[in-house]
Design a protein around this motif. Structure first.
Motif, PDB file in Angstrom:
ATOM      1  N   PRO A 156       0.805  -1.231   0.000  1.00 22.59           N
ATOM      2  CA  PRO A 156       0.000   0.000   0.000  1.00 22.59           C
ATOM      3  C   PRO A 156       0.832   1.273   0.000  1.00 22.59           C
ATOM      4  CG  PRO A 156      -0.092  -1.121   2.143  1.00 22.59           C
ATOM      5  CD  PRO A 156       0.546  -2.066   1.189  1.00 22.59           C
ATOM      6  N   GLU A 157       2.026   1.210   0.590  1.00 25.14           N
ATOM      7  CA  GLU A 157       2.860   2.425   0.615  1.00 25.14           C
ATOM      8  C   GLU A 157       3.288   2.820  -0.794  1.00 25.14           C
ATOM      9  OE1 GLU A 157       3.089   0.305   4.475  1.00 25.14           O
ATOM     10  OE2 GLU A 157       3.471  -0.291   2.394  1.00 25.14           O
TER      11      GLU A 157
ATOM     12  N   ASP B 267       1.746   1.864  -3.521  1.00 27.12           N
ATOM     13  CA  ASP B 267       0.519   2.218  -4.240  1.00 27.12           C
ATOM     14  C   ASP B 267       0.151   3.678  -3.990  1.00 27.12           C
ATOM     15  OD1 ASP B 267       0.173  -0.263  -5.394  1.00 27.12           O
ATOM     16  OD2 ASP B 267      -1.070  -1.027  -3.745  1.00 27.12           O
ATOM     17  N   ARG B 268       0.302   4.107  -2.743  1.00 19.75           N
ATOM     18  CA  ARG B 268       0.007   5.507  -2.428  1.00 19.75           C
ATOM     19  C   ARG B 268       0.979   6.436  -3.148  1.00 19.75           C
ATOM     20  NH1 ARG B 268       1.323   8.789   3.124  1.00 19.75           N
ATOM     21  NH2 ARG B 268       0.795  10.842   2.289  1.00 19.75           N
TER      22      ARG B 268
ATOM     23  N   ALA C 232      -0.029   6.703  -6.694  1.00 19.64           N
ATOM     24  CA  ALA C 232      -1.247   7.501  -6.825  1.00 19.64           C
ATOM     25  C   ALA C 232      -0.949   8.990  -6.664  1.00 19.64           C
ATOM     26  CB  ALA C 232      -2.281   7.053  -5.792  1.00 19.64           C
ATOM     27  N   ASP C 233      -0.104   9.334  -5.700  1.00 19.66           N
ATOM     28  CA  ASP C 233       0.250  10.748  -5.506  1.00 19.66           C
ATOM     29  C   ASP C 233       0.992  11.290  -6.714  1.00 19.66           C
ATOM     30  OD1 ASP C 233      -0.981  10.696  -3.093  1.00 19.66           O
ATOM     31  OD2 ASP C 233       0.843  10.890  -1.877  1.00 19.66           O
TER      32      ASP C 233
ATOM     33  N   ALA D 289       4.515  10.418   0.820  1.00 18.93           N
ATOM     34  CA  ALA D 289       4.338   9.000   0.492  1.00 18.93           C
ATOM     35  C   ALA D 289       5.678   8.309   0.296  1.00 18.93           C
ATOM     36  CB  ALA D 289       3.485   8.863  -0.767  1.00 18.93           C
TER      37      ALA D 289
ATOM     38  N   GLU E 120       6.999   7.192   3.634  1.00 17.16           N
ATOM     39  CA  GLU E 120       6.305   5.993   4.105  1.00 17.16           C
ATOM     40  C   GLU E 120       6.825   4.748   3.408  1.00 17.16           C
ATOM     41  OE1 GLU E 120       4.170   5.801   6.612  1.00 17.16           O
ATOM     42  OE2 GLU E 120       4.427   7.951   6.956  1.00 17.16           O
TER      43      GLU E 120
END
Length: 492
Positions: free
Chosen positions: A434-435, A437-438, A441-442, A452, A455
């Motif tokens: 998920p990190e 993926d974020r 996305a950003d 992000a 992270e």
């Protein structure tokens, strides 16, 4: 001639010059592995170095993990290999991050290395706000001169601005960009074009940050610069006076700055590697000393002196020590640091300042007439001008008639060892989670990628994964056909 510490700061940005505050002695180092780089840093600090400067290998600069097939043969060859925050932890093992200023000579992957630096600070008990140092983060000169870019120019500039923005908000002790004229000079530009490239780049970066809602004055207060010094000692010292004067005047007149921190050009000076010769290498000690004197007389804030063996190899311990001792001898055994402005009032310096200053103004007018620095890089015009100037520069002439030496057996074995070590290194990649993926996305949404990124670094994402997450769809275009030809020449 101006007065030290007073606008337009041509005589220096500090009223007392070096009499109360010496320049930072910051020797560049980065040796194959994190452990060997740590040993060199520890050695230099024990020898009296006052700031660290970290060089990375080409795969790290291009966002490649060391076990990527594209990295084969290049891992650790031009600097240290860093794939995860754990590698960076080994580089700085035993070195207090809150007490040592660090310069990162990283550009295309500056967001990744900044995120690793932040996470390393957190995990060693240092508040990120206590970090001190500089990120080079200068993409215009990469496209113009070095060619170590990962994304296209607009995308590269966007991520460079993300770094600047994050540092402005979260890291008060970190200079988020070191605007460079020196790399254009190493590629063949003359002294005036070196200054003009840096000043024109300032307008591009400030324009981007102002468009994001930041005050130009606040951004410029965090800028630092990179220039070099060559063998014309007095002209090089005069060049730095011109750079400070023109920068202060342009910040006041173009950007409305009044805060002295935004008007003072603070620079790191590197003596020029292009002025060194591999033949009769001990002569390079003299060359580097002359260039170091020019930097000190010119009023630099930070200095790297090339090692005598640098034209042939990564500097060895002896070369690194002599380069540092050169700075220490200038500071402690000469009278260069006893006067605030030792060249003030010199008719020769005044004439050189007028000459170089006029040439800088001409270059700036030509760059502006063609749409600014980014447009001149895209069109290939500026690169063509630099190539023309490069043909006129003979380079070192004394003691360079000997034929090129064949590689020694030890050098070949070292190269083979680097290749094998890098090619077989095991990088333990976490799954795409998920990190990442974020982060992806950003990046796609145009948000600042640093939160992000931090992270993702915390869960040990590799530099290759981070770069992939930021990569827009499609291939990376070369800015011009001229740039492609330069890349082909460099590969040969």
């Amino acid at each position: 001639m101006g007065v030290p510490g007073e606008f337009p700061y041509d005589a220096g940005i500090h009223p007392a010059g070096y009499t109360t505050r010496l320049w930072t002695m910051r020797q560049l180092a980065g040796l194959c592995t994190a452990e060997s780089t740590n040993a060199r840093f520890t050695y230099l600090l024990e020898m009296g170095e006052s700031g660290l400067s970290l060089a990375f290998d080409l795969p790290t600069q291009l966002g490649l993990d060391p076990d990527d097939p594209a990295a084969l043969g290049e891992v650790g060859r031009t600097g240290v290999s860093v794939a995860t925050v754990d590698d960076l932890a080994r580089v700085f093992d035993g070195i207090p991050l809150d007490r040592v200023s660090v310069s990162f000579t990283i550009n295309a992957t500056a967001p990744m290395l900044l995120a690793m630096w932040i996470v390393l600070a957190e995990e060693t008990g240092v508040p990120p706000a206590a970090l001190r140092g500089t990120l080079q983060n200068e993409m215009l000169k990469e496209f113009l001169a070095r060619k170590a870019y990962v994304y296209d120019l607009p995308t590269s500039l966007r991520y460079a601005l993300d770094v600047m923005e994050h540092c402005l908000r979260e890291l008060p002790g970190v200079n988020p960009v070191s605007v460079s004229g020196g790399h254009a000079r190493e590629a063949g530009a003359d002294a005036a074009l070196e200054v003009a490239c840096a000043l024109a780049s300032v307008d591009e970066y400030l324009g981007g940050m102002v468009a994001r809602g930041h005050a130009a004055e606040a951004v410029a207060a965090r800028f630092s610069f990179i220039f070099g010094t060559d063998m014309e000692l007095l002209k090089e010292a005069a060049k730095l006076r011109v750079a400070r004067r023109r920068y202060a005047e342009r910040m006041r007149d173009r950007w409305g700055a009044r805060d002295p921190r935004a008007l003072k050009l603070r620079t790191q000076v590197n003596t020029f590697g292009s002025a060194l010769a591999y033949q009769e290498p001990l002569n390079n000690i003299v060359r580097a000393t002359v260039q170091a004197v020019a930097a000190v007389l010119g009023g630099t804030q930070s200095l790297h002196v090339c090692s005598f063996d640098e034209a042939a190899q990564t500097p060895g311990p002896l070369g690194a020590r002599i380069a540092l001792r050169t700075q220490q001898i200038l500071a402690e055994e000469t009278d260069l640091a006893r006067y605030a402005d030792p060249l003030g009032g010199s008719h020769v310096i005044e004439a050189l300042v007028e000459e170089v200053g006029g040439e800088v103004d001409e270059w700036l007018a030509r760059i502006e007439a063609r749409g600014g620095m980014a447009a001149c890089v895209r069109s290939g015009w500026l690169e063509g001008e630099i190539e023309e100037l490069a043909f006129r520069d003979p380079g070192p002439t004394v003691g360079v008639r000997n034929p090129a030496p064949s590689p020694s057996e030890s050098a070949l074995l070292a190269a083979e060892r680097h290749t094998v070590t890098g090619g077989s290194r095991d990088v333990h990649r976490p799954p795409w989670g998920p990190e990442l993926d974020r982060l992806r996305a950003d990046a796609a949404a145009g948000r600042n990628v640093l939160p992000a990124m931090v992270e993702a670094v915390r869960v040990r994402a590799t530099i290759g994964q981070l770069c992939t997450a930021l990569r827009p769809a499609g291939p990376v275009p070369s800015p011009t056909s001229s740039s492609r030809e330069s890349d082909e020449r460099a590969s040969r």
